[in-house]
Design an enzyme around this catalytic site. Structure first.
Site, PDB file in Angstrom:
ATOM      1  N   CYS A 158      12.379 -28.768  -4.896  1.00  0.00           N
ATOM      2  CA  CYS A 158      12.081 -28.030  -3.710  1.00  0.00           C
ATOM      3  C   CYS A 158      13.183 -26.225  -4.903  1.00  0.00           C
ATOM      4  CB  CYS A 158      12.956 -28.122  -2.642  1.00  0.00           C
ATOM      5  SG  CYS A 158      12.052 -29.141  -1.665  1.00  0.00           S
TER       6      CYS A 158
ATOM      7  N   HIS B 299      16.688 -22.475   1.444  1.00  0.00           N
ATOM      8  CA  HIS B 299      15.448 -23.705   1.721  1.00  0.00           C
ATOM      9  C   HIS B 299      14.654 -24.020   3.038  1.00  0.00           C
ATOM     10  CE1 HIS B 299      12.341 -27.015   0.810  1.00  0.00           C
ATOM     11  NE2 HIS B 299      13.683 -27.927   0.750  1.00  0.00           N
TER      12      HIS B 299
ATOM     13  N   ASN C  97       8.801 -27.911   5.660  1.00  0.00           N
ATOM     14  CA  ASN C  97       9.439 -27.498   4.397  1.00  0.00           C
ATOM     15  C   ASN C  97       7.929 -27.721   3.456  1.00  0.00           C
ATOM     16  OD1 ASN C  97      10.495 -28.443   1.620  1.00  0.00           O
ATOM     17  ND2 ASN C  97      11.277 -30.342   2.681  1.00  0.00           N
TER      18      ASN C  97
END
Length: 328
Positions: A115, A255, A285
């Protein structure tokens, strides 16, 4: 080294059309919409079709970014791709995207930082330009997380979606650009978020398929604690290196993993939530694509513009994390 050396000249994004809502999930696993929203803040996410590849999504985002920058694919010196979900293990997704774009003179490579991938490739792009090896770098973050999640595990499956973001990075000509980068990792914590099966250590076979070890496994509580701690620390460091105070951050783009992680990170970084960009409720996500997608949306919506101070921060498997301070 005097910054800025490089600037984010343009951005682009791609999101699949299919929307998977929390109500849809309640028909597939033992969960409720309330359970999902309270723990994650997610209401829906995007899911790529079986015939849409990671390369397809990356190309769409890259083409948009190139067009907005007024840069031809043939002008790109380096193509960097961050992905945790490559279409195939060899060759790199970057090489596939390069071929589709016609970026014939570019060197192309994948970066695996989960990520945090977009922040890693931003830092590498800046270094490449600073070295004098090139003037234009195309960075692409493209993820098909729904292809590696366990659709039977409600604790992880409801978190993820698919999509891609891209940016053209070129040599800075004024005071806009990247002012600070902080990228870090701690491999001792790798087992907290992993896909243990399907690699060279344990090649894909019937036993891997049976125990589902080729799919994503996560120790949620430990990941949460480490994510908040690491992103807060990197945020404060990047702010200081950029010569800012927390009050001078016009927009924090974290994020988009979980609304509670976002809120905690903002609190410890001393940035109020009204200055935080949030789209986790719409996309979930999408790993390394979350930050560039959010950056592109923030620019499009006018949340930031020329001269804005923007702080990007992310955390992912590895464990990896980082923060980037830039003036757009």
């Amino acid at each position: 080294m005097t910054r800025p050396i490089s600037e984010v000249a343009s951005t682009g994004r791609f999101l699949p059309d299919r929307v998977l809502t929390n109500e849809d999930w309640t028909r597939m696993v033992d969960t409720t919409e309330q359970w999902i929203v309270e723990r994650t803040g997610i209401h829906e996410r995007r899911v790529a079709s079986s015939c849409t590849s990671v390369c397809d999504m990356g190309v769409a985002a890259a083409e948009q970014a190139l067009e907005r920058a007024g840069v031809g694919a043939g002008d790109v010196d380096l193509l960097l791709v961050s992905t945790a979900t490559p279409d195939r293990l060899l060759p790199s997704t970057a090489c596939d995207i390069q071929a589709r774009l016609g970026a014939n003179k570019a060197a192309a490579m994948d970066i695996s930082a989960a990520c945090t991938g977009y922040l890693y490739i931003l830092a590498l792009a800046e270094g490449y330009i600073a070295s004098g090896m090139g003037e234009v770098v195309l960075v692409v973050s493209t993820e098909k997380m729904t292809s590696i999640m366990d659709w039977e595990d409600r604790s992880t499956a409801v978190l993820f979606g698919d999509g891609a973001g891209a940016s053209v990075i070129r040599r800075a000509t004024g005071d806009r650009g990247i002012l600070a980068n902080d990228i870090r990792s701690d491999g001792k914590l790798a087992d907290l978020l992993q896909r243990p099966g399907g690699g060279a250590l344990r090649p894909f076979d019937d036993s891997v398929l049976a125990d589902r070890s080729h799919l994503l496994l996560m120790e949620g509580r430990e990941v949460f604690k480490n994510a908040v701690r690491a992103m807060s620390r990197s945020s404060r460091l990047a702010i200081r290196q950029a010569g800012w105070t927390a009050d001078e951050v016009d927009l924090l783009i974290p994020h988009q993993a979980n609304i509670r992680i976002i809120e905690a990170t903002a609190r410890y970084a001393r940035v109020p939530m009204e200055k935080v960009y949030v789209n986790v409720h719409r996309y979930g996500n999408i790993s390394s694509a979350t930050v560039p997608v959010a950056l592109d949306e923030a620019l499009e919506q006018g949340r930031i513009g020329p001269g804005s101070n923007v702080l990007l921060v992310a955390f992912g498997a590895g464990l990896t994390w980082g923060a980037t301070a830039l003036r757009v």
